[in-house]
Design an enzyme around this catalytic site. Sequence first.
Site, PDB file in Angstrom:
ATOM      1  N   LYS A  90      46.399  77.016   6.317  1.00  0.00           N
ATOM      2  CA  LYS A  90      44.974  76.836   6.626  1.00  0.00           C
ATOM      3  C   LYS A  90      44.491  77.895   7.616  1.00  0.00           C
ATOM      4  O   LYS A  90      45.203  78.251   8.567  1.00  0.00           O
ATOM      5  CB  LYS A  90      44.775  75.436   7.208  1.00  0.00           C
ATOM      6  CG  LYS A  90      43.331  75.053   7.485  1.00  0.00           C
ATOM      7  CD  LYS A  90      43.262  73.619   8.035  1.00  0.00           C
ATOM      8  CE  LYS A  90      41.823  73.167   8.264  1.00  0.00           C
ATOM      9  NZ  LYS A  90      41.782  71.772   8.795  1.00  0.00           N
ATOM     10  N   SER A 165      38.740  68.930   6.356  1.00  0.00           N
ATOM     11  CA  SER A 165      38.476  70.347   6.496  1.00  0.00           C
ATOM     12  C   SER A 165      39.549  71.242   5.859  1.00  0.00           C
ATOM     13  O   SER A 165      39.285  72.424   5.630  1.00  0.00           O
ATOM     14  CB  SER A 165      38.344  70.693   7.967  1.00  0.00           C
ATOM     15  OG  SER A 165      39.542  70.436   8.664  1.00  0.00           O
ATOM     16  N   SER A 189      41.591  65.340   7.905  1.00  0.00           N
ATOM     17  CA  SER A 189      41.362  66.646   7.282  1.00  0.00           C
ATOM     18  C   SER A 189      42.472  67.128   6.362  1.00  0.00           C
ATOM     19  O   SER A 189      42.277  68.062   5.600  1.00  0.00           O
ATOM     20  CB  SER A 189      41.096  67.706   8.362  1.00  0.00           C
ATOM     21  OG  SER A 189      39.767  67.612   8.829  1.00  0.00           O
TER      22      SER A 189
END
Lengths: 463, 463
Positions: A90, A165, A189
């Site tokens: 990420k 996210s 997330s």
Amino acid sequence: MISSPTSAAPRGHFAGRSLGDLAADLRRRRTTATDLARHALDAVARLDPLVNAFTTVSADEALAAARQADRELADGLDRGPLHGIPVAVKDVIMVAGRPVTMGSRHFAGHVPTTDADCVRRLKEAGAVLVGQTTTHEFAYGPTGDRSATGPSRNPRDPGRMSGGSSGGSAVAVAAGMVPLAIGTDTGGSVRIPAALCGTAGFKPAYGVLPTGGVFPLSKTYDHVGLLAASAEDCRIAYHALVTGGRPSAEHASRVGWLDPRTLFPVDARVLRSARTVLESSTGPLDELRVPQRVAEELREAYTAIQSGEAAAVHAERLAERPDLFDPEVLDRLRAAATVPAWRYVRGLKARPRLADAVDALFERHDVLALPTVPIVAPLIDRREVDLDGGRVGVRDALLALTSPWNVLGLPALTVPAGTVDGLPTGLQLICRIGEEHRLFETAARAVPRTDHESPLIGESHVH
Amino acid sequence: MISSPTSAAPRGHFAGRSLGDLAADLRRRRTTATDLARHALDAVARLDPLVNAFTTVSADEALAAARQADRELADGLDRGPLHGIPVAVKDVIMVAGRPVTMGSRHFAGHVPTTDADCVRRLKEAGAVLVGQTTTHEFAYGPTGDRSATGPSRNPRDPGRMSGGSSGGSAVAVAAGMVPLAIGTDTGGSVRIPAALCGTAGFKPAYGVLPTGGVFPLSKTYDHVGLLAASAEDCRIAYHALVTGGRPSAEHASRVGWLDPRTLFPVDARVLRSARTVLESSTGPLDELRVPQRVAEELREAYTAIQSGEAAAVHAERLAERPDLFDPEVLDRLRAAATVPAWRYVRGLKARPRLADAVDALFERHDVLALPTVPIVAPLIDRREVDLDGGRVGVRDALLALTSPWNVLGLPALTVPAGTVDGLPTGLQLICRIGEEHRLFETAARAVPRTDHESPLIGESHVH
């Protein structure tokens, strides 16, 4: 009740291939780390224009790392189950020498000089880092559709949100571009995009995977987590990154069904989907409930602490360069900056009491099960949806069933639980700290092998 | 520069009598605990109408405890230097069976059922609890003149404030009503009234005297502290209440002068008074400074954290019964409730860095010395004073030189440093955690025996 996908679309090499299969193939010389890296790079090149999972791909570095992994294996140095495995990271997790932007124009062109702790562990485990995956700007949003690098898109329907996210990480796994991705989970997330995209996602207990070198959102709640096609792959990756994991449980875990409706309204089809997939193996489940007052206090403790900490992280940027934020993220950070300190203090004070209240739910059960998200993936940019006869905020809905476990730092695993209208749903399993093995054991028993062969991109849904 | 008092007034029995003298007299049978309790009760009856140091006096319980102390001494059970000593306890510290009101109408008639930890220690040490002393409402103010039970008044001039919030404790000692009193200190609430009333006051390192059973103001900064006529009496009481105190220092402490003017403007006469009393024994002092930025961050960390925690303590009362607060306290709590969480988070985060910055000041010094308060006692209800050519807020002035050491939890001692216009000033000594003995050693070397014989109530000042 669990509808079947109706049309097929291109998928990456790793769709339907487990970490166990890949590891076996590598060691039987049926493939090489270099081949796997190439497959990943090819899949990204082919699919990413449709789903925007990646912000940066580092082909040269990935191939160099893969060749190194192959040399080591040839020399008899075996780093374990992640050796030679392509992994995506990420875009809020520092990787030395690669652009890491937090999905924000504030960090356009930012290149860290040091690896995050979890990246160092990945490298030590022999993993091959393919690239950075799209994050909601500063990881501050569960929809995954506000980022300087554009929204990540749901492989089942690119018009729909991936969730966030860690949207890009979920998309990269769901589309078979990589077999494993790393994300972060402050209120859900990892688990939210995993559920919406149809992958597994695992958030260990607070602090077990170190957050050093991860751009903070809310220190009290920030977790590093793992996304893979199945719970078993999450388990394999987890044990490769964390030493001292416990072996399998001494008795079959006692699973209780946590009625999610004291936490939030839930789409009846989503609820049934999650429950059915579990009950088909466990038989009838005990019903448990979070007391209403505990549910409200969990929500307040989540909001107050997360808001205060997020606004503290961004205070200078808010004052000096508000124009560089996405407008929605800016609005939300400005609102967070008005949350008063006394609510933060109350939130911190409430946590031990809330931990006791939730611990009581485990009195006769080892694992609590509930849906991961109360809805299926909404359309990108949608901010309200009809639910249970009313309108609810999409962000509130997405976070409602996952964030309570961040407040308490409990281990939580989401696994695919079939689809509704062709869109994935998730079954979430929660356990006490230190009992992570029960999540994997329950998932292995309750959930059949992930529907690796189901189609992805290209289905058509009523928008 | 150190002016002399100009007129005399009635003083209590304990004026000019040290804990050491009293302990010796008790053991030589020159007095009894019962006599001492009666002297305290007589002094309170005679003087308290002038100075309002006490909210409750428990004569029967005090005399019963004193008789018990006498019996024990007669039976050869000697509990140490506080055995048989009359002590007053601030009205925010729980004493089982006695009215403890926090100086607030919210707690009118409140009678706790359990002793605070520090009260239990006092009783175990044989102390005789005389009564509860006036506190600024909820200990939320350094002026000592806002309380449901009326302002405590400065014995040197009852038209002037005692300082606070442990105003009654300082007044009770300064007026000779008791030789020892217990207070609390969140930003200076022991040291400020001690300095303004002309007593010694000692705040140990954070957590050394337990705060269990003390009504909270701000958990991060709340300390329990001691007020007595001299540093030596504070030392004796401290060692009677805390085991494991270190013996005298291995070398004479190196004292540095901390220029207070980076923290706040200081009345030049007050500054000179404090410095002179120290230099007369130490000779010329090294000059040190808190860097301006550190001073600002200390102030911000104090305000943000204290505000958030105080507003959290009182949130329900603010919502439900605001009418029961003193109007000024209500205004201040409402303002505190607006401090945003992100400033609280920043304050907590800044503390380790600020601790390092202040620790650097101790590199070549064991003790830092500065005035305790930059002004002498203002008139009651006064909220601004002229200082250094400008106007300053009285609360800001009173707290400016004491609160930084609460932020860092450092031990701090104030000792009388002569008078300006007949009003007391204080010299404050600060040390590293675990080095409390250096404060007492420095005070013993630097400060002559307290001017026990100087007159108190009844002087006339220009108001």
